[in-house]
Design a protein around this motif. Structure first.
Motif, mmCIF file in Angstrom:
data_model
loop_
_atom_site.group_PDB
_atom_site.id
_atom_site.type_symbol
_atom_site.label_atom_id
_atom_site.label_comp_id
_atom_site.label_asym_id
_atom_site.label_seq_id
_atom_site.Cartn_x
_atom_site.Cartn_y
_atom_site.Cartn_z
ATOM 1 N N HIS A 94 0.841 -1.189 0.000
ATOM 2 C CA HIS A 94 0.000 0.000 0.000
ATOM 3 C C HIS A 94 0.879 1.244 0.000
ATOM 4 O O HIS A 94 1.870 1.318 0.723
ATOM 5 C CB HIS A 94 -0.908 0.026 1.237
ATOM 6 N N PRO A 140 -3.879 5.008 -11.308
ATOM 7 C CA PRO A 140 -3.417 4.089 -10.257
ATOM 8 C C PRO A 140 -3.664 4.584 -8.842
ATOM 9 O O PRO A 140 -3.565 3.814 -7.891
ATOM 10 C CB PRO A 140 -1.913 3.990 -10.530
ATOM 11 N N VAL A 141 -3.975 5.887 -8.665
ATOM 12 C CA VAL A 141 -4.157 6.424 -7.317
ATOM 13 C C VAL A 141 -5.562 6.981 -7.160
ATOM 14 O O VAL A 141 -6.215 7.358 -8.134
ATOM 15 C CB VAL A 141 -3.113 7.521 -6.994
ATOM 16 N N ALA A 158 -2.862 3.997 -3.051
ATOM 17 C CA ALA A 158 -2.705 3.049 -4.158
ATOM 18 C C ALA A 158 -2.312 1.705 -3.571
ATOM 19 O O ALA A 158 -1.668 1.645 -2.516
ATOM 20 C CB ALA A 158 -1.639 3.531 -5.149
ATOM 21 N N SER A 159 -2.705 0.637 -4.239
ATOM 22 C CA SER A 159 -2.351 -0.708 -3.804
ATOM 23 C C SER A 159 -1.958 -1.546 -5.019
ATOM 24 O O SER A 159 -2.552 -1.413 -6.094
ATOM 25 C CB SER A 159 -3.525 -1.394 -3.084
ATOM 26 N N VAL A 160 -0.942 -2.381 -4.830
ATOM 27 C CA VAL A 160 -0.508 -3.296 -5.884
ATOM 28 C C VAL A 160 -0.115 -4.617 -5.233
ATOM 29 O O VAL A 160 0.215 -4.654 -4.040
ATOM 30 C CB VAL A 160 0.699 -2.744 -6.670
ATOM 31 N N LEU A 194 5.468 -4.333 -6.778
ATOM 32 C CA LEU A 194 5.757 -2.998 -6.266
ATOM 33 C C LEU A 194 6.987 -2.376 -6.913
ATOM 34 O O LEU A 194 6.945 -1.238 -7.385
ATOM 35 C CB LEU A 194 5.936 -3.034 -4.747
ATOM 36 N N ASP A 250 6.541 -1.370 -10.508
ATOM 37 C CA ASP A 250 5.586 -0.271 -10.703
ATOM 38 C C ASP A 250 5.939 0.974 -9.896
ATOM 39 O O ASP A 250 5.235 1.988 -9.993
ATOM 40 C CB ASP A 250 4.176 -0.726 -10.307
ATOM 41 N N LEU A 284 4.017 4.636 -9.907
ATOM 42 C CA LEU A 284 3.110 4.907 -8.795
ATOM 43 C C LEU A 284 3.499 6.185 -8.056
ATOM 44 O O LEU A 284 2.646 7.028 -7.750
ATOM 45 C CB LEU A 284 3.101 3.726 -7.829
ATOM 46 N N MET A 298 1.452 9.654 -7.708
ATOM 47 C CA MET A 298 1.169 10.246 -6.397
ATOM 48 C C MET A 298 1.593 11.714 -6.377
ATOM 49 O O MET A 298 0.833 12.601 -5.955
ATOM 50 C CB MET A 298 1.926 9.479 -5.311
#
Length: 223
Positions: A55, A84-85, A99-101, A106, A109, A113, A117
């Motif tokens: 997260h 993504p956010v 955001a979560s992946v 992680l 990305d 990400l 952000m």
């Protein structure tokens, strides 16, 4: 903490070092990176690694002083746009980006990400200030002008604050030694950082699981 998690956090540190970004370890499975911005001077992103997901969360701005309905409607409308956010608010109405992946994605990305952000926090900051804090900014502008103080911290809003629409102009003078209020610009630039909306249990990462409850703005790191 598993070796896997250690490797992920090590990868985040390597990214931070290669991009000359400050980094701070908060907990065994959490790390914070500080991204420099323009409208919002810095955005601290907390990266937490769980059993199945990672997260990312960044504090954007505190809860609005006024126009909360319009303020929250703006956030919801922005959340309709693909990306993504997404914006979130805690129990006090303070605003975050999240955001979560999957944890294994992680590092692949991470650059995208964190870029999303930063871009979202930076581009939204001034708009949110004008919706939720305009009266406070008008008062501070009028107080600074009345006392001959610098208005540099509010320069981005000069067109809005210096015109006839500012009903507070002329109401302050040298005798007003204390500002009427700390404006959102001053307050948020002094306290910009990342925070935790909620401390999820690892089970909350499972599909269909509910997220943790919102906590106050002091649950996560702010600078």
């Amino acid at each position: 903490m598993s070796t896997d998690t250690e490797a992920i956090l090590s990868g985040v540190r390597t990214w931070a070092e290669s991009n000359d970004v400050p980094v701070d370890s908060i907990e065994d499975a959490e790390i914070v990176v500080t991204l420099p911005g323009e409208k919002k001077l810095k955005t601290n992103v907390a990266i937490s690694v769980f059993a199945r997901t990672a997260h990312l969360q960044a504090f954007v701005i505190r809860h609005p002083d006024e126009n909360s309905a319009a303020f929250n409607r703006w956030l919801l409308q922005k959340n309709l746009k693909p990306g993504p956010v997404a914006f979130a608010i805690d129990s006090l109405g303070d605003v975050y980006l999240r955001a979560s992946v999957p944890r294994e994605h992680l590092l692949d990305d991470l650059d995208g990400l964190l870029g999303a952000m930063l871009a979202t926090a930076d581009s939204s900051f001034n708009e949110l200030l004008q919706i939720g804090f305009l009266t406070g900014m008008k008062k501070e502008w009028a107080w600074r002008v009345g006392r001959g103080e610098s208005t540099r911290n509010l320069a981005a809003f000069e067109k809005v604050l210096s015109g006839d629409d500012n009903e507070f102009l002329g109401t302050f003078g040298d005798g007003d030694s204390e500002p009427p209020a700390v404006s959102a610009v001053s307050a948020d630039r002094a306290s910009e950082g990342a925070g935790q909306v909620g401390e999820e249990a690892e089970e909350a990462s499972a599909p269909g699981a509910s997220q943790g409850s919102a906590d106050g703005p002091n649950q996560g790191p702010r600078s």
